[in-house]
Design a protein around this motif. Structure first.
Motif, PDB file in Angstrom:
ATOM      1  N   VAL A 110       0.826  -1.201   0.000  1.00 22.26           N
ATOM      2  CA  VAL A 110       0.000   0.000   0.000  1.00 22.26           C
ATOM      3  C   VAL A 110       0.861   1.251   0.000  1.00 22.26           C
ATOM      4  CG1 VAL A 110      -1.780   1.302   1.252  1.00 22.26           C
ATOM      5  CG2 VAL A 110      -1.869  -1.212   1.191  1.00 22.26           C
ATOM      6  N   SER A 111       1.887   1.281   0.846  1.00 18.59           N
ATOM      7  CA  SER A 111       2.766   2.454   0.894  1.00 18.59           C
ATOM      8  C   SER A 111       4.128   2.062   1.458  1.00 18.59           C
ATOM      9  CB  SER A 111       2.151   3.568   1.757  1.00 18.59           C
ATOM     10  OG  SER A 111       2.018   3.147   3.103  1.00 18.59           O
ATOM     11  N   LEU A 137       3.194  -0.188   4.739  1.00 13.19           N
ATOM     12  CA  LEU A 137       1.817  -0.591   4.971  1.00 13.19           C
ATOM     13  C   LEU A 137       1.479  -1.597   3.876  1.00 13.19           C
ATOM     14  CD1 LEU A 137      -0.513   0.086   6.935  1.00 13.19           C
ATOM     15  CD2 LEU A 137      -1.422   1.593   5.153  1.00 13.19           C
ATOM     16  N   LEU A 149      -3.877  -6.591   7.636  1.00 12.95           N
ATOM     17  CA  LEU A 149      -3.228  -5.320   7.347  1.00 12.95           C
ATOM     18  C   LEU A 149      -1.943  -5.268   8.167  1.00 12.95           C
ATOM     19  CD1 LEU A 149      -3.353  -2.477   5.998  1.00 12.95           C
ATOM     20  CD2 LEU A 149      -4.528  -1.689   8.074  1.00 12.95           C
ATOM     21  N   ASP A 151       1.287  -3.169   9.345  1.00 14.39           N
ATOM     22  CA  ASP A 151       1.874  -1.840   9.533  1.00 14.39           C
ATOM     23  C   ASP A 151       3.244  -2.049  10.165  1.00 14.39           C
ATOM     24  OD1 ASP A 151       2.458   0.794   9.943  1.00 14.39           O
ATOM     25  OD2 ASP A 151       0.722   1.223  11.206  1.00 14.39           O
ATOM     26  N   ASP A 195      -9.179   2.090  13.168  1.00 15.59           N
ATOM     27  CA  ASP A 195      -8.824   3.439  12.743  1.00 15.59           C
ATOM     28  C   ASP A 195      -9.137   3.590  11.256  1.00 15.59           C
ATOM     29  OD1 ASP A 195      -6.801   2.084  11.387  1.00 15.59           O
ATOM     30  OD2 ASP A 195      -5.226   2.685  12.792  1.00 15.59           O
ATOM     31  N   GLN A 197      -7.292   3.509   8.597  1.00 19.36           N
ATOM     32  CA  GLN A 197      -6.666   2.523   7.712  1.00 19.36           C
ATOM     33  C   GLN A 197      -7.392   1.182   7.781  1.00 19.36           C
ATOM     34  OE1 GLN A 197      -2.548   2.505   8.948  1.00 19.36           O
ATOM     35  NE2 GLN A 197      -2.007   4.141   7.535  1.00 19.36           N
ATOM     36  N   MET A 198      -7.779   0.782   8.965  1.00 16.80           N
ATOM     37  CA  MET A 198      -8.488  -0.488   9.112  1.00 16.80           C
ATOM     38  C   MET A 198      -9.863  -0.422   8.465  1.00 16.80           C
ATOM     39  SD  MET A 198      -7.515  -1.334  13.070  1.00 16.80           S
ATOM     40  CE  MET A 198      -5.810  -1.204  13.645  1.00 16.80           C
ATOM     41  N   ALA A 200     -10.620   1.508   5.885  1.00 19.49           N
ATOM     42  CA  ALA A 200     -10.432   1.578   4.439  1.00 19.49           C
ATOM     43  C   ALA A 200     -10.012   0.240   3.835  1.00 19.49           C
ATOM     44  CB  ALA A 200      -9.381   2.641   4.115  1.00 19.49           C
ATOM     45  N   HIS A 201      -9.177  -0.522   4.535  1.00 20.94           N
ATOM     46  CA  HIS A 201      -8.590  -1.721   3.929  1.00 20.94           C
ATOM     47  C   HIS A 201      -9.196  -3.039   4.399  1.00 20.94           C
ATOM     48  CE1 HIS A 201      -5.539   0.690   1.989  1.00 20.94           C
ATOM     49  NE2 HIS A 201      -5.227   1.255   3.147  1.00 20.94           N
TER      50      HIS A 201
END
Length: 241
Positions: A110-111, A137, A149, A151, A195, A197-198, A200-201
């Motif tokens: 992702v990043s 990520l 996910l 991180d 949060d 990110q969670m 969204a993904h």
């Protein structure tokens, strides 16, 4: 007439150290070596089993690490009064976890950024001032559905090769396992509110409790990586030892 030189070829061992281990454990659990029993000497056992002393030493060491034996120099080897259960930790691979269920695995970066470590991370990983880290990520999929996910933070000082990896094809989980060993691991399990990110993904609703695991590893007192793994709804972790 020159002296005749006699050359003897050592007989190859046919018994493996694992077979020796199995027999030793059987003698401990089924007799005749009960709790507190003093085992015969290493040389004597090697002769009885028809193996080298090196093989016997390894077998005894492995059985000792399983918690069945207490080995002391000059005092000999005794069966423990109560076996000590020990858990051995192997660094898990999410690919293997997913494929073990029969699902198809897919990875997505992702990043990726190389930055100065934020203050909280420097304190958490005991990093020096202005330490650089690789921040990643990543998403792991099972049959096309987001499964985990990742991180992750990697200490660039301890592992400068990480700054040269783009991690687009191979995720940091697999790359780290293949690249660097670890001498110390700290693992925490927690429920964390979802949060952005969670959401969204992984498809969680904002504030939903999410099962997360946090893992930090060191190699010879140098912090290597800190990762938080957030899982999709319904994830279950099972361990056995």
């Amino acid at each position: 007439m020159p002296d005749t030189v006699r050359i003897e070829t050592a007989k190859a061992e046919t018994t493996t150290f694992r077979e020796v281990m199995a027999e030793i454990i059987q003698r401990i659990t089924e007799g005749p070596w009960g709790p507190g029993s003093l085992l015969p000497g290493e040389v004597e056992l090697a002769e009885e089993f028809g193996v080298s002393r090196t093989t016997m030493n390894r077998a005894l060491r492995e059985v000792s690490e399983l918690g069945f034996l207490d080995r002391k120099r000059k005092a000999g080897t005794r069966v423990r009064m109560a076996p000590i259960r020990q858990a051995r930790f192997e660094m898990p691979l999410v690919r293997a976890e997913i494929e073990k269920t029969g699902a198809a695995y897919r990875y997505q970066l992702v990043s990726r950024d190389v930055i100065l470590a934020p203050d909280w991370l420097r304190e958490r990983m005991r990093l020096k001032a202005r330490a650089r880290v690789v921040h990643l990520l990543c998403l792991h999929f099972a049959d096309g559905v987001a499964f985990q996910l990742e991180d992750r933070w990697i200490n660039a000082q301890a592992l400068p090769l990480a700054t040269e990896q783009d991690f687009s094809a191979v995720g940091p989980n697999e790359w780290l396992v293949a690249t660097v060993p670890f001498s110390e691991v700290e693992i925490s399990f927690l429920a964390q509110a979802a949060d952005a990110q969670m959401v969204a993904h992984l498809g969680h609703a904002p504030g939903d409790p999410v099962f997360c695991s946090e893992r930090a590893t060191w190699w010879q007192n140098a912090a290597v990586t800190l990762v938080t793994l957030a899982h999709r709804r319904g994830y279950r972790m099972t361990t056995r030892y």
